[in-house]
Motif scaffolding. Sequence first.
Motif, mmCIF file in Angstrom:
data_model
loop_
_atom_site.group_PDB
_atom_site.id
_atom_site.type_symbol
_atom_site.label_atom_id
_atom_site.label_comp_id
_atom_site.label_asym_id
_atom_site.label_seq_id
_atom_site.Cartn_x
_atom_site.Cartn_y
_atom_site.Cartn_z
ATOM 1 N N CYS A 168 -108.619 -23.866 59.499
ATOM 2 C CA CYS A 168 -108.193 -22.609 60.106
ATOM 3 C C CYS A 168 -106.784 -22.764 60.672
ATOM 4 O O CYS A 168 -106.223 -23.859 60.676
ATOM 5 C CB CYS A 168 -109.162 -22.168 61.202
ATOM 6 S SG CYS A 168 -109.179 -23.223 62.671
ATOM 7 N N GLU A 169 -106.264 -21.647 61.140
ATOM 8 C CA GLU A 169 -104.912 -21.624 61.685
ATOM 9 C C GLU A 169 -104.961 -20.944 63.046
ATOM 10 O O GLU A 169 -105.591 -19.895 63.207
ATOM 11 C CB GLU A 169 -103.996 -20.874 60.728
ATOM 12 C CG GLU A 169 -102.521 -21.052 61.017
ATOM 13 C CD GLU A 169 -101.680 -20.465 59.895
ATOM 14 O OE1 GLU A 169 -100.796 -21.165 59.400
ATOM 15 O OE2 GLU A 169 -101.914 -19.299 59.526
ATOM 16 N N LEU A 170 -104.319 -21.584 64.029
ATOM 17 C CA LEU A 170 -104.243 -21.038 65.379
ATOM 18 C C LEU A 170 -102.828 -20.567 65.660
ATOM 19 O O LEU A 170 -101.862 -21.148 65.158
ATOM 20 C CB LEU A 170 -104.628 -22.102 66.416
ATOM 21 C CG LEU A 170 -105.909 -22.911 66.182
ATOM 22 C CD1 LEU A 170 -106.098 -23.909 67.322
ATOM 23 C CD2 LEU A 170 -107.109 -22.002 66.068
ATOM 24 N N GLU A 171 -102.710 -19.532 66.480
ATOM 25 C CA GLU A 171 -101.393 -19.061 66.898
ATOM 26 C C GLU A 171 -101.273 -19.182 68.409
ATOM 27 O O GLU A 171 -102.171 -18.752 69.156
ATOM 28 C CB GLU A 171 -101.156 -17.615 66.476
ATOM 29 C CG GLU A 171 -100.777 -17.455 65.026
ATOM 30 C CD GLU A 171 -100.277 -16.053 64.716
ATOM 31 O OE1 GLU A 171 -100.567 -15.146 65.524
ATOM 32 O OE2 GLU A 171 -99.606 -15.860 63.693
ATOM 33 N N THR A 172 -100.179 -19.795 68.865
ATOM 34 C CA THR A 172 -99.875 -19.842 70.292
ATOM 35 C C THR A 172 -98.632 -19.004 70.527
ATOM 36 O O THR A 172 -98.085 -18.401 69.600
ATOM 37 C CB THR A 172 -99.627 -21.289 70.754
ATOM 38 O OG1 THR A 172 -98.350 -21.732 70.261
ATOM 39 C CG2 THR A 172 -100.706 -22.228 70.244
ATOM 40 N N ASP A 173 -98.166 -18.972 71.770
ATOM 41 C CA ASP A 173 -96.963 -18.185 72.061
ATOM 42 C C ASP A 173 -95.697 -18.863 71.567
ATOM 43 O O ASP A 173 -94.607 -18.315 71.676
ATOM 44 C CB ASP A 173 -96.860 -17.907 73.570
ATOM 45 C CG ASP A 173 -96.865 -19.200 74.387
ATOM 46 O OD1 ASP A 173 -96.989 -20.291 73.776
ATOM 47 O OD2 ASP A 173 -96.753 -19.119 75.625
ATOM 48 N N LYS A 174 -95.853 -20.074 71.016
ATOM 49 C CA LYS A 174 -94.663 -20.796 70.561
ATOM 50 C C LYS A 174 -94.725 -21.162 69.077
ATOM 51 O O LYS A 174 -93.746 -21.035 68.360
ATOM 52 C CB LYS A 174 -94.481 -22.083 71.385
ATOM 53 C CG LYS A 174 -94.168 -21.821 72.855
ATOM 54 C CD LYS A 174 -93.906 -23.119 73.589
ATOM 55 C CE LYS A 174 -93.513 -22.854 75.046
ATOM 56 N NZ LYS A 174 -93.252 -24.103 75.783
ATOM 57 N N VAL A 175 -95.891 -21.666 68.627
ATOM 58 C CA VAL A 175 -95.979 -22.166 67.262
ATOM 59 C C VAL A 175 -97.304 -21.753 66.632
ATOM 60 O O VAL A 175 -98.223 -21.282 67.303
ATOM 61 C CB VAL A 175 -95.875 -23.709 67.214
ATOM 62 C CG1 VAL A 175 -94.502 -24.177 67.649
ATOM 63 C CG2 VAL A 175 -96.968 -24.354 68.058
ATOM 64 N N THR A 176 -97.385 -21.959 65.325
ATOM 65 C CA THR A 176 -98.629 -21.826 64.578
ATOM 66 C C THR A 176 -99.169 -23.223 64.314
ATOM 67 O O THR A 176 -98.424 -24.107 63.884
ATOM 68 C CB THR A 176 -98.393 -21.082 63.249
ATOM 69 O OG1 THR A 176 -97.881 -19.785 63.531
ATOM 70 C CG2 THR A 176 -99.675 -20.955 62.461
ATOM 71 N N VAL A 177 -100.449 -23.436 64.581
ATOM 72 C CA VAL A 177 -101.056 -24.767 64.481
ATOM 73 C C VAL A 177 -102.141 -24.742 63.417
ATOM 74 O O VAL A 177 -103.034 -23.887 63.441
ATOM 75 C CB VAL A 177 -101.670 -25.210 65.827
ATOM 76 C CG1 VAL A 177 -102.301 -26.594 65.703
ATOM 77 C CG2 VAL A 177 -100.614 -25.191 66.922
ATOM 78 N N GLU A 178 -102.065 -25.660 62.466
ATOM 79 C CA GLU A 178 -103.087 -25.788 61.436
ATOM 80 C C GLU A 178 -104.140 -26.791 61.883
ATOM 81 O O GLU A 178 -103.800 -27.831 62.450
ATOM 82 C CB GLU A 178 -102.460 -26.228 60.113
ATOM 83 C CG GLU A 178 -101.472 -25.205 59.560
ATOM 84 C CD GLU A 178 -100.744 -25.701 58.335
ATOM 85 O OE1 GLU A 178 -100.849 -26.909 58.044
ATOM 86 O OE2 GLU A 178 -100.073 -24.901 57.653
ATOM 87 N N VAL A 179 -105.397 -26.504 61.616
ATOM 88 C CA VAL A 179 -106.503 -27.373 62.037
ATOM 89 C C VAL A 179 -107.146 -27.987 60.801
ATOM 90 O O VAL A 179 -107.809 -27.279 60.027
ATOM 91 C CB VAL A 179 -107.556 -26.591 62.850
ATOM 92 C CG1 VAL A 179 -108.687 -27.525 63.285
ATOM 93 C CG2 VAL A 179 -106.912 -25.927 64.057
ATOM 94 N N PRO A 180 -106.974 -29.292 60.572
ATOM 95 C CA PRO A 180 -107.577 -29.942 59.413
ATOM 96 C C PRO A 180 -109.007 -30.386 59.707
ATOM 97 O O PRO A 180 -109.406 -30.535 60.866
ATOM 98 C CB PRO A 180 -106.666 -31.152 59.195
ATOM 99 C CG PRO A 180 -106.219 -31.511 60.574
ATOM 100 C CD PRO A 180 -106.098 -30.203 61.334
ATOM 101 N N SER A 181 -109.756 -30.618 58.653
ATOM 102 C CA SER A 181 -111.130 -31.100 58.810
ATOM 103 C C SER A 181 -111.115 -32.577 59.186
ATOM 104 O O SER A 181 -110.440 -33.381 58.533
ATOM 105 C CB SER A 181 -111.918 -30.912 57.518
ATOM 106 O OG SER A 181 -113.202 -31.482 57.629
ATOM 107 N N PRO A 182 -111.856 -32.975 60.224
ATOM 108 C CA PRO A 182 -111.877 -34.388 60.617
ATOM 109 C C PRO A 182 -112.758 -35.249 59.733
ATOM 110 O O PRO A 182 -112.731 -36.474 59.830
ATOM 111 C CB PRO A 182 -112.422 -34.337 62.056
ATOM 112 C CG PRO A 182 -113.293 -33.119 62.074
ATOM 113 C CD PRO A 182 -112.640 -32.127 61.153
ATOM 114 N N THR A 183 -113.557 -34.624 58.869
ATOM 115 C CA THR A 183 -114.475 -35.390 58.027
ATOM 116 C C THR A 183 -114.809 -34.573 56.789
ATOM 117 O O THR A 183 -114.462 -33.400 56.679
ATOM 118 C CB THR A 183 -115.767 -35.730 58.811
ATOM 119 O OG1 THR A 183 -116.580 -36.592 58.022
ATOM 120 C CG2 THR A 183 -116.555 -34.469 59.138
ATOM 121 N N ALA A 184 -115.513 -35.202 55.842
ATOM 122 C CA ALA A 184 -115.980 -34.503 54.652
ATOM 123 C C ALA A 184 -117.424 -34.068 54.859
ATOM 124 O O ALA A 184 -118.211 -34.784 55.472
ATOM 125 C CB ALA A 184 -115.875 -35.406 53.428
#
Length: 507
Positions: A37-53
Amino acid sequence: MTTEVRVPALGESVTEATIATWFKKPGDRVEVDEMLCELETDKVTVEVPSPTAGILAEIVAAEGETVGPDALLAQISEGGEAEKPAAKPAKAEAPAYKTEDKTTMSGNSVDVMVPSLGESVTEATVATWFKKAGDRVEADEMLCELETDKVSVEVPSPAAGVLAEILAEEGATVDAKARLAVITEGAEGTAAPAKPSDAQETVLENAGPEEMTPRTDVEDAPSAKKAMAEKGVSRDQVQGSGRDGRVMKEDVAKANAPKPPAAAAPRAPSAAGDADREERVKMTRLRQTIARRLKDAQNTAAMLTTYNEADMSGVMGLRNEYKDAFEKKHKVKLGFMSFFVKACCHALKEVPEVNAEIDGTDVVYKNFVHMGVAVGTPSGLVVPVVRDADQKSFAEIEKEIGALGLKGRDGKLSMAEMQGGTFTISNGGVYGSLMSSPILNPPQSGILGMHKIQERPVVVGGQIVIRPMMYLALSYDHRVVDGKGAVTFLVRVKEALEDPRRLLMDL
């Protein structure tokens, strides 16, 4: 076992973020580091990778929700198997496949994944499928062939059964962790192409030639929207690579990347009627990468070439004297390459900056020599590496160069055998080249060019004599290697070749 997916570090001054987009849904199979997924903050966009399979078991924070640092976003069940929905055709010319009713599809589904490509290779192109959906396959039977920027990679079947679905068609570019196909174990039968649904057929019939794909209402990634606005790129100029054609941030970068002039449009024939006598062949991925890397080397490095010449009488005399005994003892012929490798290793000890590379604002000095030896093959130039060449004997070097050269010509070099070189030798003399300026093999800072041995008149002790001479060329990166160091290196190589005994005496 369940693994939690939490909000990553947002920065010390950021206290919350908004869930912008989920790229996966509950029940989907996910791989390690695959973007969830992708998160948005007031400064940047942050991508969230999967920590496992595993399987995305639950989404805790839905799109639009505001979450704090380290908040729980989702749960992943490790090692689970996803329920695979019916495949949708990605393009009109490349429909998905389904099996006929007479096919038994009751076995376990096995994913065909992209095999290991090497640590520096991130993507490959599907060159050829040797099977079609519905075909019976055996374990380890070759399914398809991938092309990377260095080698061709064969993909064997991980199980016996039926090739139920092809996920990446010929010509598709896939990443190092992509799924290529699905095999149903133990199934029997043949396949028929699946027809698009009535709604899809209507869309395809009404689409223009540039829009022959099923249309769905999807929300592009917020970071992609922002990038398109910043770069002035319209939505129809970008090909989406995300789920259901969703445009991702990297898609915008690709769409906006400058293209070389030669690729902008096909060249017009030079005269009327010439087109019928021309043959246009698409460049292989290997050839495209060779072209790009060589041009990048010219554009990036401050490349300069210095020349010298060597009297090869000493090497040729020593080789003729010992070649029979050498071959009898070591079961390999004594060639010229081992002399050049040893001479370069000797010179690199005195001038270590030629064996170094630039990494950002640092110079990385290598206290070892991994010698790249350029080999011409039917599909292009490859550079296998003789590791720790400075620690190897003449016989060990000759054996390894012979084995690597044979693999290169047969297209069987592995990625590991072509990575990590610190210096390169290129022998244009085998093709008759008298003098040339070799191009650097990035990120290396030096490459030695060998050339044809030719008898020429030279002055020795005040007398004109005929000697077998070879021009030597050292191309180097002037950002890290000064002229004095480059000339000194080449002189040391010349001295070692003209009097090979210096190598034994470490002089």
